[in-house]
Design a protein around this motif. Structure first.
Motif, short mmCIF file in Angstrom:
data_model
loop_
_atom_site.label_atom_id
_atom_site.label_comp_id
_atom_site.label_asym_id
_atom_site.label_seq_id
_atom_site.Cartn_x
_atom_site.Cartn_y
_atom_site.Cartn_z
N PHE A 147 0.84 -1.19 0.00
CA PHE A 147 0.00 0.00 0.00
C PHE A 147 0.88 1.25 0.00
O PHE A 147 1.89 1.31 0.70
CB PHE A 147 -0.92 0.03 1.21
CG PHE A 147 -2.09 -0.91 1.13
CD1 PHE A 147 -2.76 -1.12 -0.07
CD2 PHE A 147 -2.55 -1.57 2.25
CE1 PHE A 147 -3.83 -1.97 -0.16
CE2 PHE A 147 -3.63 -2.43 2.18
CZ PHE A 147 -4.28 -2.63 0.98
N ALA A 148 0.48 2.23 -0.81
CA ALA A 148 1.19 3.50 -0.87
C ALA A 148 0.87 4.34 0.37
O ALA A 148 0.01 3.98 1.19
CB ALA A 148 0.77 4.25 -2.14
N VAL A 165 8.01 4.97 -2.12
CA VAL A 165 9.07 4.22 -2.80
C VAL A 165 10.38 4.33 -2.02
O VAL A 165 11.07 3.33 -1.78
CB VAL A 165 9.24 4.73 -4.24
CG1 VAL A 165 10.50 4.13 -4.88
CG2 VAL A 165 8.01 4.39 -5.07
N ALA A 166 10.72 5.55 -1.60
CA ALA A 166 11.98 5.76 -0.89
C ALA A 166 12.01 4.99 0.43
O ALA A 166 13.04 4.40 0.79
CB ALA A 166 12.19 7.25 -0.64
N LYS A 167 10.89 4.98 1.14
CA LYS A 167 10.85 4.28 2.43
C LYS A 167 10.98 2.77 2.25
O LYS A 167 11.68 2.10 3.02
CB LYS A 167 9.55 4.61 3.16
CG LYS A 167 9.42 3.95 4.52
CD LYS A 167 8.16 4.41 5.25
CE LYS A 167 8.05 3.74 6.61
NZ LYS A 167 6.85 4.22 7.34
N ASP A 175 21.68 -3.83 0.54
CA ASP A 175 21.82 -5.08 -0.21
C ASP A 175 20.95 -5.10 -1.46
O ASP A 175 21.10 -6.00 -2.30
CB ASP A 175 21.43 -6.29 0.66
CG ASP A 175 22.41 -6.56 1.78
OD1 ASP A 175 23.45 -5.86 1.83
OD2 ASP A 175 22.13 -7.44 2.61
N PHE A 176 20.04 -4.12 -1.57
CA PHE A 176 19.06 -4.13 -2.64
C PHE A 176 19.04 -2.78 -3.34
O PHE A 176 18.90 -1.75 -2.70
CB PHE A 176 17.67 -4.47 -2.10
CG PHE A 176 17.60 -5.83 -1.46
CD1 PHE A 176 17.28 -6.95 -2.20
CD2 PHE A 176 17.88 -5.99 -0.11
CE1 PHE A 176 17.23 -8.20 -1.62
CE2 PHE A 176 17.83 -7.24 0.50
CZ PHE A 176 17.51 -8.35 -0.27
N GLU A 177 19.17 -2.83 -4.66
CA GLU A 177 19.20 -1.62 -5.48
C GLU A 177 17.84 -1.42 -6.14
O GLU A 177 17.32 -2.34 -6.79
CB GLU A 177 20.29 -1.77 -6.55
CG GLU A 177 20.30 -0.67 -7.60
CD GLU A 177 21.18 -1.03 -8.79
OE1 GLU A 177 21.49 -0.10 -9.56
OE2 GLU A 177 21.54 -2.21 -8.95
N LEU A 178 17.25 -0.25 -5.97
CA LEU A 178 15.98 0.06 -6.62
C LEU A 178 16.21 0.29 -8.10
O LEU A 178 16.96 1.16 -8.50
CB LEU A 178 15.37 1.32 -5.98
CG LEU A 178 14.04 1.80 -6.59
CD1 LEU A 178 12.93 0.79 -6.32
CD2 LEU A 178 13.67 3.18 -6.04
N VAL A 179 15.53 -0.51 -8.93
CA VAL A 179 15.70 -0.37 -10.38
C VAL A 179 14.44 0.15 -11.08
O VAL A 179 14.51 0.63 -12.20
CB VAL A 179 16.16 -1.70 -11.03
CG1 VAL A 179 17.52 -2.11 -10.53
CG2 VAL A 179 15.14 -2.81 -10.80
#
Length: 204
Positions: A147-148, A165-167, A175-179
């Motif tokens: 949920f947004a 998205v940032a949170k 360890d995880f890159e937002l693509v």
């Protein structure tokens, strides 16, 4: 999350009457395919419930499918819908994602639509992310929807954690890159709107 709660949901409501029902999981399928991992990629669908994503992935040509849910009743519904032959080719797992045993570095794609946001405590969130680290290969992808920030505060009678998205990216950590990220407005069977975010994270 209490197992009894979800067993009751799936024993008392038809598949197309739960608020999260989708005729076809278009966003999930598109984002899974956009990872470029191909039809041979091992995929786990976490909190699959009785959703039709597995049906759709199978018909798109994906064959290395694992289905996990806390509710045995939900998985029974999906098995019956798919039929004996297809069901026999899928790895079915009943368990709580926070504590179940998952195969080490097995998957290239981890999919979750609307499970993670039920974990409102930091310890739960970190236990979930540790499960991702255990089961997902380096270079693999997390396709996750929550949920947004302007989405519902509760779902199925339970409180949820809403995300920007940032949170969400920050919660998963370095360890995880937002693509990729996008928003979706989901129309429930009852006619109300729910605001979601979808994020694709690559394990680095």
């Amino acid at each position: 999350m209490p197992k009894e709660h979800w067993e009751n949901v799936y024993q008392t409501k038809s598949t197309d009457q739960v608020s999260w029902f989708q005729t076809r999981a278009d966003s999930s399928i598109r984002l899974i395919e956009a990872t470029g991992m191909g039809h041979s990629a091992a995929i786990i669908d976490v909190g699959s419930g009785a959703a039709k994503l597995i049906d759709d992935l199978w018909h798109e040509g994906f064959r290395e499918l694992t289905v996990l849910d806390i509710s045995a009743a939900a998985l029974k519904t999906t098995k019956q819908r798919l039929g004996t032959e297809i069901s026999a080719a899928i790895d079915w797992r009943v368990g709580d994602i926070l504590g179940c045993d998952l195969p080490h570095q097995r998957y290239l794609i981890w999919h979750d639509r609307a499970v993670f946001h039920f974990f409102t405590e930091t310890a739960q969130q970190q236990a979930y992310i540790q499960q991702v680290r255990t089961a997902l290969q380096v270079g693999g992808y997390v396709v996750i929807a929550t949920f947004a920030e302007d989405g519902p505060e509760r779902c199925s009678g339970l409180p949820v954690q809403r995300y920007s998205v940032a949170k969400l990216a920050a919660t998963f950590g370095a360890d995880f890159e937002l693509v990729h990220a996008e928003r979706e407005t989901h129309q429930t069977p009852q006619g109300s709107e729910q605001k979601f975010i979808y994020c694709v994270l690559r394990r680095v």
